[in-house]
Each structure stands twice: as C-alpha cells, then as structure tokens.
Design an enzyme around this catalytic site. Structure first.
Site, PDB file in Angstrom:
ATOM      1  N   SER A 559       8.828  27.582  16.138  1.00  0.00           N
ATOM      2  CA  SER A 559       9.404  28.918  16.127  1.00  0.00           C
ATOM      3  C   SER A 559      10.911  28.814  16.395  1.00  0.00           C
ATOM      4  CB  SER A 559       8.687  29.810  17.151  1.00  0.00           C
ATOM      5  OG  SER A 559       8.952  31.159  16.922  1.00  0.00           O
ATOM      6  N   ASP A 646       2.446  34.835   8.610  1.00  0.00           N
ATOM      7  CA  ASP A 646       3.253  34.885   9.826  1.00  0.00           C
ATOM      8  C   ASP A 646       4.206  36.080   9.745  1.00  0.00           C
ATOM      9  OD1 ASP A 646       4.861  34.432  12.036  1.00  0.00           O
ATOM     10  OD2 ASP A 646       5.057  32.284  11.678  1.00  0.00           O
ATOM     11  N   HIS A 678       1.379  33.380  12.990  1.00  0.00           N
ATOM     12  CA  HIS A 678       2.394  32.610  13.707  1.00  0.00           C
ATOM     13  C   HIS A 678       1.783  31.507  14.563  1.00  0.00           C
ATOM     14  CE1 HIS A 678       6.485  32.052  15.082  1.00  0.00           C
ATOM     15  NE2 HIS A 678       6.112  32.129  16.339  1.00  0.00           N
TER      16      HIS A 678
END
Length: 707
Positions: A559, A646, A678
């Site tokens: 991320s 995501d 995600h």
C-alpha cells in the site's frame, strides 16, 4: 533453478502505448498507460490476464517450493481451534475455525452465573454446553469467490444479530439482521453500507454509515428495525470532502459518538443513546490541525469526558471535562511530554486504561480516576507489542489484553485490576515443535543522511549464527506513512523464511509513528523523502555492517509501503536483489491530482495538494515512482501484487508501473487477483497460498529457494 534459467513459455506482455497529455501548473506530462484505468474495457482485462499468464510462466519452476511453504504454514497452524471467549451480557462470545474450512464461525455459550468472569477453557474436541452457532461464514460464502465480513454485532439483550457482507472485495457491505431466538432473517436489508454498523443499546435501531462516490464515509444513518430503508434518518452528513465520518456507542451505552476526522483535524458530536432522534451536540468545535477523541466516564455521579488532544501538545495531552459542558474548564490528567506519545484512552466504570508509546514500543497504563495516576503494565521482553481487546463490558474486574513479540506467539491475558496479576488465557499454538528460544530478536540503529537514528528490528533463527556475524539473506520490510507503526509480532508464515536462514528486518522509517508524533511529521508532506532515504540508509547500514550484501537483500512494502518500494527502487536499485510491492501506491501523483478518485481529497493532508499547490506538485513529481522510472538504472527483480477490485489503491497503479519498468528492461512481474480487494484474496487457505507465492518468489530471489 533461478528465474533466468526458466524456459520462457510466454513473452512479457507489451502494452499498447496510447499517450495522453496531462497539464498542471504549466507542466506537460505524457502518460502512455493511463488507458489501463478503464476497468470495463475488455482490452484492459485481457492485458491483466496476459500479465498473470506471464507471471505464472516465469514462476512455474517455484511450484514445488510454493507447495512446501503452504504446507509449512498449514502444518504449523492449529486448523481446528477456538478463540478465548469474551463476556457480553449473559453470554460468552467466541470464534471457531475448522480444519478444511476457509472462514471462521461465530458462536456463543451462556454464562454459568452472573458472577462468572472466568472464560471457559474451550477444547475443539469437547462440546460446549449450550453453544449456539450465530454465523457460519463458510455457509454465507458459498457460491462466492470472495467473502468478507465488515459488520458483526449482537444486540445488548442477545436477541438480534446484524452482519454486513462484501462478496466483491470493494468494501461495500450488504447489511442483514437475524433473530437469534427463531433463526429467522428479518426483512431489514441495507445495501451499500460501510463497515462497522452497530445496534443501539435498546436494540430498536441500527446506526450505519455510507460512502460517497469517492468512497469517503460521509453520512451516518439511523434505521429503525421493521421500517423501510428508504425512510432511514440522516443523523449526520459531512459535506467537506477532506473529512470522513464514523459512529459508535460509548462503552457505558450513555452516548452515541459521531466522529468526523481528517488526517490532521477531528471533531465529535454526542447524541443521548435514549434519544437518538434528538439534536447532537458538539464536544469541541473543529479547529484546523487539532485532533482529539473522547471517552465517557461517571465520576462521583457526574458524567465526565476524558479527552485526548494535541492542541499545543505535539505528543498529545489527556484532560477531563464535564460532559454537560465539554468546552468549559479542563482538568489536566496527563500533561504533554515530548517523545511520550499518548495513543488512546479507554474508560470503564471504575478505572481507565491509557495507551502510549515510549522508546519505540507501545505500552499500557492503568488510570486511577481519583488520583489521575497511571501505573504501567510491565513486560520483560526488549521488543514486544501490547494492546487492549475484547472488553465490551462497562464494569469488569478484569481487563483483556493481547500481547506478542517477534518470537513470542500472540497471547491473550486477563489483567486482574485489583491484584495486578496477569492471567494467561491462551497462547497462539504453533505446531511442529516451535520453541521461542530457537529464535532471537534485537533492535539496531542506522544513521540517516541528516544524522537521525533510525531503529531497525531484527529477528532470526539462532542456529544460523548471530545476526551480523556473517552476511546472510535479509528480508527488509518497511511502511512509513499515516503514523502507522510496525509492531513486533510473530508470523507463522515468516518461520518458513527464518528456518531457511533468512534474517527478517523492519526499518522503522520516518512517516510512521514508532518514535512519536514528530517522527510522523518528519515523513509526510514536503518531508516525505525522509521516508525513502531512511529506508535506503537502513539497507546500507545492514550491508555496511556485515548483516547482508546487495545480492542477498530483498525489500517489501505494501500500500503506502508500496510507494516506498517504488521510490527506493528508483533511488538505490543497486542495493537490492529484489523488491516485493504489494498493492503498491506507485502512481501517487496521478491519483492525488484527481479529486474524483477514491479518498483523494482526504489524502491531501498526508501528501499535500498537488492540484492547487505548484510546490507540492513539483515535490511529488520528484519522487512518485511511475514518473521517475530511470533509463540509466539496472533494476532489481520486481514483483507487484494487486487486486482488480481494490478501492484503496487501484489496480491501475501497479499495472502502469510494471509496463513502464518493462520499457527500460526491468525484470518486473505483475500478479493481479481478479476477484479480491485491498487485503488480497479472502479465506485463510487462499491467503496462505497467496503468501506462499510471494515468499517462494522472495526466497528464489535471495538464492535460498532450494534450501
């Protein structure tokens, strides 16, 4: 066999170049792969599928290793197990896992008596008297490739259950209600909710949140059971796109707290729980740059609020105010102490608990209401993590704690507040003869370019020698954003690395929260580059001090940590043999320039606003990985992992990045899960296989794949 020896059963996908020009602040940028953003375009899906086929071909030689790692994870995990029961009302609530099943099962059993505070010791082989299965997620997931539970709660009286389900990975949940007495589904079905819905204390209402088109939680709703959803009442709507909203009841059930927040500013509104259709009242009006959170307590018969805030207090201060007049006189309970970062306060009927960071570690202290004194709960290990959890009751004699370290499995304690005794309720089983004494953990310090000392946590298996005694394969992990700290914790999957001689390291770079609020401030906005250079300096420290060599060093981040990976790949590609970037935020400038994309406006407090500020634009352009892929660099091997659904970091970012890397001859692979979000795939066995895939690639890159 290395990847370079593997026959190429497929050629690397070469995406069509469809240039568009983006202009901001007089700067023209040509983007050849922005067309990947058209998720419904068959050509985009075909390209992602071609990338997956290429990755499958390039990693086919690792199939055996992947299977061994998967079996190691599975073999060390007690597949049929139960969690420690948590008391709420007249029931003990707990979860089950069953061998062969992907998802957990939520259960409960009745208390033996009203005075029963000792959780029953449950065994998978012994029937639990009076057990009720509340929700079997395996049954709910049937027919779906993806399943995630975003809300789960039982009403205070134990009669009703709500649960929210996402079957796509886009974190939009369908909320349903079940009568636990009859087993019947109620007609109340609410589509498109955010996670975290909750019952009112009397069980008449559900409070839930919805999101706007940019996936920002912006509205809090009140649904009365048995009424049409289209008649639900709007309790609060936040029009400012910089802020998100949430809601929950105080542990005392006295108030509903509506929380409004950005990365730098917060505000709370209170509603009496017995008058949810009344007018909410603000705790403290929002002031730019002031963050706070409140917790309700009753002291000498008066409703009070403990408020943790940073107004004139960088590392936060704890004060006490009257709930009837929160903006009135403040009584300082814990004054601001630089470097002593207060994290949160939890209140119970007779005492409170304060969480804070000191010396780079999380800590807990018991708060005495009468004196304001804080008594720290002490632990012996030099590196550890600790936090509260599973404490829904207002007046318990025990406090539930979660504890662990890099070598100590996750442990559940009940802390006896009266005696200070820690009662161990459960330690995560690690099968296969795991012995914590076979492993070691330590912290070392790297010197950053500006002289700042950066902590690095290390964990390794002792039988391979002391860390630093000789160069060895190293897996270096980093994150460094949102004041998020990477805490010590044992990972069963990580043992497959440690047992092959890999040293696992965490670079606690600026932008995280490990060393206090200033640590975060020094790694965000126009200081963001510190995050990247800190990580590079940590890598150099490990190389220069004999822990590893560039050919034995792989970096990983996910991320916002994936942005870190993309940045260090450009800054110092020569230091790494490989880089694993999971759902990586590598097209940061493009995303943060577009306020129509999910969460973009909220993100301006973290990264800056390049749309309106030319200095921020220039700064972000100088480090955004996609814009800075180098033609003069020899990149390490790169694996980027993403998911089609995501909503936090769109698949388009790593897809564009890999295409750009491939232009300059980099050995870059893309793996895109076509039904996931995600957090990757759902289901524990699927997750283990996904991690086994990543670790097999990592070990192969480190040269220990056949160990």
């Amino acid at each position: 066999m290395t990847v370079h020896d593997t026959p190429a059963a497929a050629s690397a996908p070469i995406a069509d170049s469809r240039p568009i020009v983006r202009t901001h602040h007089g700067d023209d940028v040509e983007d050849r792969y922005e067309w990947f953003r058209a998720k419904e375009d068959a050509a985009v899906i075909a390209h992602l599928e071609a990338e997956n086929a290429y990755t499958d071909s390039r990693t086919a030689h690792l199939a055996g290793l992947r299977e061994r790692i998967f079996e190691e994870i599975k073999g060390r995990t007690l597949e049929t197990d139960l969690s420690v029961p948590t008391r709420r009302g007249d029931w003990w609530y707990y979860g089950r896992t069953v061998e062969g099943e992907q998802y957990g099962i939520q259960c409960r059993a009745p208390l033996a008596s009203p005075d029963d505070w000792t959780p029953p010791e449950l065994s998978p082989d012994v029937d639990v008297p009076g057990e009720q299965v509340l929700l079997d997620s395996n049954l709910e997931a049937e027919g779906h490739e993806f399943f995630s539970l975003g809300s789960f709660e039982v009403s205070t009286d134990g009669r009703l259950m709500l649960y929210g389900v996402d079957v796509a990975g886009d974190e939009r949940y369908t909320l349903r209600v079940r009568d636990l007495t009859t087993g019947a589904q109620l007609p109340d079905v609410i589509e498109g909710t955010f996670a975290g819905a909750t019952f009112s204390p009397d069980g008449r209402f559900i409070v839930y949140t919805t999101v706007d088109d940019a996936w920002r939680p912006d509205t809090v709703w009140l649904h009365e059971l048995g009424t049409p959803v289209d008649s639900d009442e709007k309790l609060y709507h936040e029009p400012d796109e910089r802020y998100w909203v949430g809601a929950g009841f105080t542990r005392s059930d006295r108030y509903l707290v509506i929380e409004i927040g950005s990365s730098i500013t917060s505000e709370e509104w209170l509603l009496d729980a017995d008058d949810l259709r009344g007018e909410p009242r603000v705790v403290w009006p929002r002031a730019e740059g002031v963050e706070y959170e409140s917790a309700h307590a009753v002291i000498d018969g008066e409703d009070m609020l403990f408020i943790l805030h940073n107004e004139g207090a960088l590392d936060f201060e704890l004060v006490r105010v009257a709930a009837s007049d929160p903006t009135g006189d403040r009584s300082v309970v814990i004054p601001h102490q630089p470097g002593h970062r207060l994290l949160g306060v939890s209140t119970f009927r007779d005492w409170g608990v304060v969480g804070y960071r000191r010396g780079g570690l999380p800590r807990l202290g018991m708060l005495d209401y009468a004196s304001g004194a804080v008594s720290e709960i002490e632990f012996d290990e030099p590196l550890y993590s600790v936090g509260t959890g599973g404490n829904p009751e207002w007046a318990p004699p025990l406090l539930r704690l979660g504890y662990g370290s890099f070598v100590t499995p996750g442990t559940v304690f009940d802390y006896d507040v009266a005696t200070g005794e820690r009662l161990q309720r459960k330690r995560q089983p690690v099968l296969g003869g795991y012995d914590p004494d076979d492993y070691a953990q330590a912290r070392v310090w790297a010197t950053a370019q500006d002289g700042t000392q950066i902590p690095i946590s290390l964990v390794w298996k002792r039988s391979f020698g002391d860390a630093g005694a000789a160069p060895r394969p190293v897996h270096l992990y980093g994150y460094g954003s949102y004041e998020h700290s990477i805490e010590p914790g044992l990972s069963i999957a990580r043992l497959s690395e440690l047992d092959r001689g890999v040293l696992f390291a965490v670079a606690h770079v600026r932008g995280g929260g490990e060393m206090g609020r200033q640590w975060y401030e020094d790694g965000k906005l126009l200081s963001k580059r510190n995050t990247f250079t800190d990580f590079v300096d940590c890598a150099r420290h490990l190389i220069d001090n004999g822990y590893t060599t560039p050919t034995q060093l792989v970096a990983e981040g996910g991320s916002a940590g994936g942005l870190l990976m993309g940045a260090v790949a450009n800054l110092a590609p020569e230091l790494f043999a490989g880089i694993l970037a999971v759902v990586p935020f590598v097209d940061a400038l493009t995303t943060v320039l577009d306020p129509s994309l999910p969460l973009t406006v909220i993100e301006w407090d973290e990264w800056g606003d390049p749309l309106h500020n030319p200095d921020v634009y220039a700064y972000m352009k100088s480090y955004s990985p996609y814009e800075n892929v180098r033609t003069d660099a020899s990149y390490p091997r790169i694996l980027a992992v993403t998911s089609l659904n995501d909503t936090r970091v769109l698949y388009v970012e790593p897809a564009k990045w890999v295409a750009r890397l491939r232009e300059v001859g980099a050995d870059a692979l893309l793996k895109c899960e076509m039904v996931a979000g995600h957090g990757g795939v759902s289901g524990r066995y699927n997750s283990w296989r996904e991690r086994a895939f990543e670790l097999a690639w990592l070990l192969d890159t480190l040269g220990v794949a056949d160990a």
